[in-house]
Each structure stands twice: as structure tokens, then as C-alpha cells.
Design an enzyme around this catalytic site. Structure first.
Site, PDB file in Angstrom:
ATOM      1  N   LYS A 160      40.824 -23.510 -22.360  1.00  0.00           N
ATOM      2  CA  LYS A 160      39.939 -24.284 -23.237  1.00  0.00           C
ATOM      3  C   LYS A 160      40.733 -25.306 -24.049  1.00  0.00           C
ATOM      4  O   LYS A 160      40.158 -26.097 -24.793  1.00  0.00           O
ATOM      5  CB  LYS A 160      39.184 -23.350 -24.193  1.00  0.00           C
ATOM      6  CG  LYS A 160      38.208 -22.414 -23.473  1.00  0.00           C
ATOM      7  CD  LYS A 160      37.466 -21.560 -24.460  1.00  0.00           C
ATOM      8  CE  LYS A 160      36.806 -20.360 -23.828  1.00  0.00           C
ATOM      9  NZ  LYS A 160      35.668 -20.675 -22.977  1.00  0.00           N
ATOM     10  N   ASP A 186      39.172 -14.187 -33.147  1.00  0.00           N
ATOM     11  CA  ASP A 186      38.989 -14.769 -31.816  1.00  0.00           C
ATOM     12  C   ASP A 186      39.015 -16.287 -31.983  1.00  0.00           C
ATOM     13  O   ASP A 186      38.043 -16.888 -32.435  1.00  0.00           O
ATOM     14  CB  ASP A 186      37.656 -14.292 -31.231  1.00  0.00           C
ATOM     15  CG  ASP A 186      37.324 -14.969 -29.907  1.00  0.00           C
ATOM     16  OD1 ASP A 186      38.114 -15.825 -29.457  1.00  0.00           O
ATOM     17  OD2 ASP A 186      36.270 -14.647 -29.328  1.00  0.00           O
ATOM     18  N   HIS A 231      31.081 -14.157 -29.193  1.00  0.00           N
ATOM     19  CA  HIS A 231      31.032 -14.209 -27.724  1.00  0.00           C
ATOM     20  C   HIS A 231      31.090 -12.767 -27.218  1.00  0.00           C
ATOM     21  O   HIS A 231      31.691 -11.898 -27.866  1.00  0.00           O
ATOM     22  CB  HIS A 231      32.243 -15.010 -27.243  1.00  0.00           C
ATOM     23  CG  HIS A 231      32.323 -15.237 -25.767  1.00  0.00           C
ATOM     24  ND1 HIS A 231      32.772 -14.284 -24.892  1.00  0.00           N
ATOM     25  CD2 HIS A 231      32.021 -16.321 -25.024  1.00  0.00           C
ATOM     26  CE1 HIS A 231      32.746 -14.782 -23.653  1.00  0.00           C
ATOM     27  NE2 HIS A 231      32.296 -16.013 -23.711  1.00  0.00           N
ATOM     28  N   CYS A 261      27.205 -16.526 -23.044  1.00  0.00           N
ATOM     29  CA  CYS A 261      27.841 -15.231 -23.323  1.00  0.00           C
ATOM     30  C   CYS A 261      27.779 -14.903 -24.811  1.00  0.00           C
ATOM     31  O   CYS A 261      28.726 -14.354 -25.383  1.00  0.00           O
ATOM     32  CB  CYS A 261      29.288 -15.187 -22.831  1.00  0.00           C
ATOM     33  SG  CYS A 261      29.437 -15.350 -21.061  1.00  0.00           S
ATOM     34  N   GLN A 300      37.629 -20.810 -29.437  1.00  0.00           N
ATOM     35  CA  GLN A 300      36.988 -22.122 -29.642  1.00  0.00           C
ATOM     36  C   GLN A 300      37.626 -22.892 -30.795  1.00  0.00           C
ATOM     37  O   GLN A 300      37.188 -23.999 -31.109  1.00  0.00           O
ATOM     38  CB  GLN A 300      35.484 -21.949 -29.916  1.00  0.00           C
ATOM     39  CG  GLN A 300      34.700 -21.382 -28.755  1.00  0.00           C
ATOM     40  CD  GLN A 300      34.641 -22.325 -27.551  1.00  0.00           C
ATOM     41  OE1 GLN A 300      34.933 -23.511 -27.643  1.00  0.00           O
ATOM     42  NE2 GLN A 300      34.284 -21.781 -26.399  1.00  0.00           N
TER      43      GLN A 300
HETATM   44  N1  7TS Z   1      35.726 -16.024 -27.277  1.00  0.00           N
HETATM   45  C1  7TS Z   1      35.046 -17.164 -27.415  1.00  0.00           C
HETATM   46  C2  7TS Z   1      34.648 -17.633 -28.781  1.00  0.00           C
HETATM   47  C3  7TS Z   1      34.717 -17.925 -26.277  1.00  0.00           C
HETATM   48  O1  7TS Z   1      34.047 -19.062 -26.424  1.00  0.00           O
HETATM   49  C4  7TS Z   1      35.109 -17.448 -25.004  1.00  0.00           C
HETATM   50  C5  7TS Z   1      34.725 -18.186 -23.746  1.00  0.00           C
HETATM   51  C6  7TS Z   1      35.841 -16.273 -24.929  1.00  0.00           C
HETATM   52  C7  7TS Z   1      36.127 -15.579 -26.077  1.00  0.00           C
HETATM   53  C8  7TS Z   1      36.331 -15.737 -23.640  1.00  0.00           C
HETATM   54  O2  7TS Z   1      37.343 -16.559 -23.152  1.00  0.00           O
HETATM   55  P1  7TS Z   1      38.011 -16.266 -21.723  1.00  0.00           P
HETATM   56  O3  7TS Z   1      38.868 -17.454 -21.498  1.00  0.00           O
HETATM   57  O4  7TS Z   1      38.805 -15.005 -21.882  1.00  0.00           O
HETATM   58  O5  7TS Z   1      36.897 -16.136 -20.760  1.00  0.00           O
HETATM   59  N2  7TS Z   1      33.601 -19.020 -23.877  1.00  0.00           N
HETATM   60  C9  7TS Z   1      32.930 -19.637 -22.880  1.00  0.00           C
HETATM   61  C10 7TS Z   1      31.859 -20.515 -23.099  1.00  0.00           C
HETATM   62  O6  7TS Z   1      31.461 -20.833 -24.201  1.00  0.00           O
HETATM   63  N3  7TS Z   1      31.407 -20.953 -21.919  1.00  0.00           N
HETATM   64  O7  7TS Z   1      32.136 -20.407 -20.945  1.00  0.00           O
HETATM   65  C11 7TS Z   1      33.090 -19.581 -21.531  1.00  0.00           C
END
Ligand code: 7TS
Length: 417
Positions: free
Chosen positions: A237, A211, A134, A375, A214
Site C-alpha cells: 500500500k 494498525d 479492517h 473488509c 492505511q
Molecule cells: N489493515 C488495514 C487498515 C487495511 O486497510 C488492510 C488492507 C489491512 C489491514 C490488511 O492488509 P494486508 O496487506 O495484510 O492485506 N486493506 C484493503 C483495502 O482497503 N482494500 O483492499 C485491502
């Protein structure tokens, strides 16, 4: 138990209709159709147990933390620190000192890039990431490379959406100062063989950040078993509020790192000549934190534990398999990402229809999916596409909702026929 050892326990152990009662938002119509929420990888819905925990915190306990001698402040502090201990247990960390609350995965990765990597990186050093990342696990490393003259290296991927690990031994070399890698791909759902990858890096004493944004909604994570140095995730999430997440870091590494942001709460004493920083974990939590968010995150962890994360994983696997089989059988539908080990994500293309149109037509039928590059633009570039449509499942989704997804695809194909 790690995700690679995760057995399919019993995909029928959950009573999904009962679970759905815990998620009031699911009980609504969108555009005259029952809402089918399949955008869980972007953000999941919240059970009443989480909503009520946040509500009760504001109704009964709200005050600032770590500062007040008064009762409410003590209760707020207990709630906040109690949530930290729940995160510690959730990740299998040794100590609460190893759990830093952040805004989410993004902030946690930036913290490690700036506080851990930046002071030690120099020209000629390398930062290793993977093709599947991501943007949150790409851009902070590009920034720190720009700041230090270090070079960004990338583990390649193959058509199935798995990483090509054949050259990993050469990519992990004496110049590599950190490996930052996703546990589960958000665009494709690929579950990386993370334990093996970490072991290869650790054999060369290379620190590893995982990371887990997910992964934590779907897999049992044990940071001690994984032996990673850092693990990051976002609460929103995994059925918790937005604006809260966590960084796990091994205590010795966190102790040695300078603070990232300065301000209140991260100091023991301040004068114009000399400021003494606070102990872990407060050293990394400048300013008033998202107390209610942490409380909600703690409630989400309790909720997931009460259902059994293995049960959730098994049921979601069952849903993903069912959806995959149905889409595979459809003409003009191409699944993007066919890794052997996948979690809850189904990216696809409908022939001759732009994914954004897919998303809009689905919405007219009450089906919420994500359309875009997720992203993860390098992944899109690998496949030579700009975007995919992505359905992502949570344990409150049902087989009927997969049928709704299939029907939405058929309707879209008819419209474009
Ligand atoms: N890493 C992964 C693997 C992600 O899927 C996401 C967000 C992030 C980092 C960033 O997370 P945040 O909560 O700090 O924004 N992924 C997604 C997505 O798949 N659709 O919207 C956000």
C-alpha cells in the site's frame, strides 16, 4: 511531527506530471480510456525506482540470506538488513531489532495476537478494538479470544465515521490486556486521534498495537513519539511489492515473546532435546524471507523520502478536499465518512445504484475504484449498507482524474436514470 500536528506544507510542491513518469503502469488505456487509478487504499502502484531495485537484486545479488559465506549471500544479506534499517528509520524506531519483516499487516497482527496476547490472556480478560477496524484487526483477536476465553470489546463509532471516545476510560480497564486500533480507517479514511488514545491506554499500562496499513502511505509516523508498543503495515500500500510488510515492537516486549513460527533462521541451535532460539529480530523470521520484497520496500521508503512525506500528505489532502467538494455538490451522491481529519479515502453511494454496478460502469470508463465492504463489514453494518464505492488517492493522482471520477458518476446516473 505526528499526523495530528501535520501542517499543510505546500500542496503544489510536487510536480505530479514528472512523478507520473516514475509509474509506468499509469500510462495505459483501459476500455479505450486513459487509466484513472483510484484504488490506492487496496494496493498502490510501484515506481520504476522500486521495480528496478527488485530487478537489480535478482539480476545481480540473488542468494539466500544469513547463511552463505559466499559473496552473493553476503550481498543479499546486506541488502535485506539494509532494508530493515530503512524501515527502522521510516518508523522512527530505536533499533533494527525492533523491526520484524512479515508478509504484511495481516501477518504482523496475527503474530502479536498469538505470540504476545495468547500466552497471557485468560477467561475474563478483555481485548479492545474499535468499530472502524479492517477484518485483519478483528478476526485475529476473535481467534485468540476463542482460544483463551477472553472477551472482545469494541470502541463505538458515530455517524461522521469518527470513534466515539466518550466511554474510552471505562473501556480501558483492569481487564483490558491489549488495545488494537487502526491509525487510519480503510473504508472511510478517518484519521484517529491515535496519540491521545495511546496515551490514555499507556496511563493504565495497557499495551497498544496500531494498525498503520492505511497510515504509512500518507502520514509521517514516529513510533517513539506515539509510544505504541506495536505498529504494523504492509509494503504494497506504500508503493512497495506485495508479500512484504513489517511489525515494529518495543524491544523488551519482543524479547519476552515466544517465537510464533518455527523453522530455519529463527534458531541458534537445534537438537532433538533442546532448541535455542535466535536473537531479535530473527527469532520471528522463520524460513527464507521475502528478500526481494524487502529490497523493494527499502527502495519505496527512499522514494517517498526523496519526495518528502509531508509534501505527499499535503498534496493528497488537496486532492481529497477537491474531490469531496465536487461530490458534495452532486445530486444523488452521498459521501460515507465525513470525519474532520481524513486521509485520501472517499467512500460514496450513488442513489439507486448498487456499488458493484458503480464499480463496473466506472471500469468501462477506465476509472478503477473499489466497490464492496472493504473488509470492514462492521462499518457497513453501522451505516446499514452492504457496500460502498470507494475512491482512494495517491500522490500521483491529478485533479483531471477527479474530473474523470465526477464524469464517471454522471455517466452512471444517466445510465440508471
Ligand atoms: N489493515 C488495514 C487498515 C487495511 O486497510 C488492510 C488492507 C489491512 C489491514 C490488511 O492488509 P494486508 O496487506 O495484510 O492485506 N486493506 C484493503 C483495502 O482497503 N482494500 O483492499 C485491502
Amino acid at each position: 511531527m505526528t499526523q495530528t500536528e501535520l501542517k499543510v506544507v505546500d500542496s503544489t510542491a510536487l510536480d505530479v506530471e514528472v512523478i507520473r513518469q516514475d509509474f509506468p503502469i499509469l500510462n495505459q488505456e483501459v476500455n479505450g480510456h486513459p487509466l484513472v487509478y483510484l484504488d490506492n487504499a487496496a494496493s498502490s502502484q510501484k515506481p520504476i525506482q522500486v521495480i528496478e531495485a527488485v530487478d537489480a537484486y535478482y539480476r545481480l545479488d540473488n542468494a539466500n540470506v544469513h547463511r552463505g559465506v559466499h559473496r552473493l549471500s553476503q550481498r543479499a544479506t546486506d541488502a535485506y538488513e539494509g532494508a530493515r534499517d530503512k524501515v527502522r528509520g521510516f518508523l522512527g524506531a530505536k533499533s533494527d531489532k525492533e523491526i520484524i519483516f512479515t508478509r504484511g499487516a495481516t501477518e504482523a497482527i496475527n503474530l502479536v495476537a498469538q505470540s504476545f496476547a495468547r500466552p497471557q490472556l485468560k477467561a475474563g480478560d478483555e481485548v479492545l478494538i474499535s468499530y472502524l477496524e479492517h477484518h485483519a484487526n478483528i478476526v485475529p483477536w476473535q481467534m485468540v479470544c476463542e482460544q483463551t476465553g477472553a472477551k472482545l470489546k469494541v470502541i463505538p463509532m458515530v455517524e461522521s465515521g469518527e470513534l466515539d471516545l466518550t466511554g474510552l476510560d471505562e473501556l480501558l480497564n483492569e481487564r483490558t490486556k491489549i488495545l488494537a486500533i487502526g491509525h487510519v480507517s480503510n473504508a472511510l479514511g478517518t484519521v484517529n486521534p491515535i496519540k491521545d488514545i495511546i496515551a490514555k491506554a499507556k496511563a493504565k499500562s495497557i499495551p497498544v498495537l496500531v494498525d498503520g496499513a492505511q497510515a504509512v502511505p500518507h502520514l509521517v509516523v514516529d513510533v517513539q513519539d506515539l509510544d505504541c508498543d506495536f505498529y504494523v503495515f504492509s509494503g504494497h500500500k506504500m508503493f512497495a511489492p506485495t508479500g512484504i510488510g513489517a511489525l515494529y515492537g518495543k524491544q523488551a516486549l519482543l524479547e519476552a515473546m515466544p517465537p510464533w513460527q518455527g523453522g530455519g533462521d529463527m534458531i541458534l541451535s537445534v537438537s532433538f532435546d533442546n532448541t535455542i532460539y535466535n536473537a531479535l529480530p530473527y527469532k520471528f523470521e522463520a524460513g527464507t524471507p521475502h528478500i526481494a520484497g524487502a529490497v523493494g520496500l527499502g527502495a519505496a521508503i527512499d522514494y517517498m523520502n526523496s519526495l518528502g512525506i509531508e509534501n505527499l500528505a499535503a498534496y493528497e489532502h488537496h486532492l481529497l478536499d477537491a474531490a469531496t467538494r465536487k461530490l458534495e455538490a452532486m445530486d444523488g451522491v452521498r459521501i460515507i465518512g465525513t470525519a474532520k481529519d481524513k486521509a485520501s479515502v472517499l467512500s460514496f453511494m450513488i442513489e439507486d445504484v448498487h456499488p458493484h454496478d458503480v464499480g463496473t460502469i466506472f471500469d468501462q470508463q477506465g476509472v478503477a475504484i473499489r466497490a464492496g465492504h472493504h473488509c470492514a463489514q462492521p462499518v457497513m453494518q453501522f451505516y446499514g449498507i452492504a457496500a460502498t464505492a470507494r475512491a482512494s488517492f495517491a500522490f500521483y493522482n491529478t485533479e483531471q482524474e477527479i474530473d474523470a471520477l465526477v464524469n464517471a458518476i454522471k455517466t452512471t446516473q444517466e445510465l440508471f436514470a
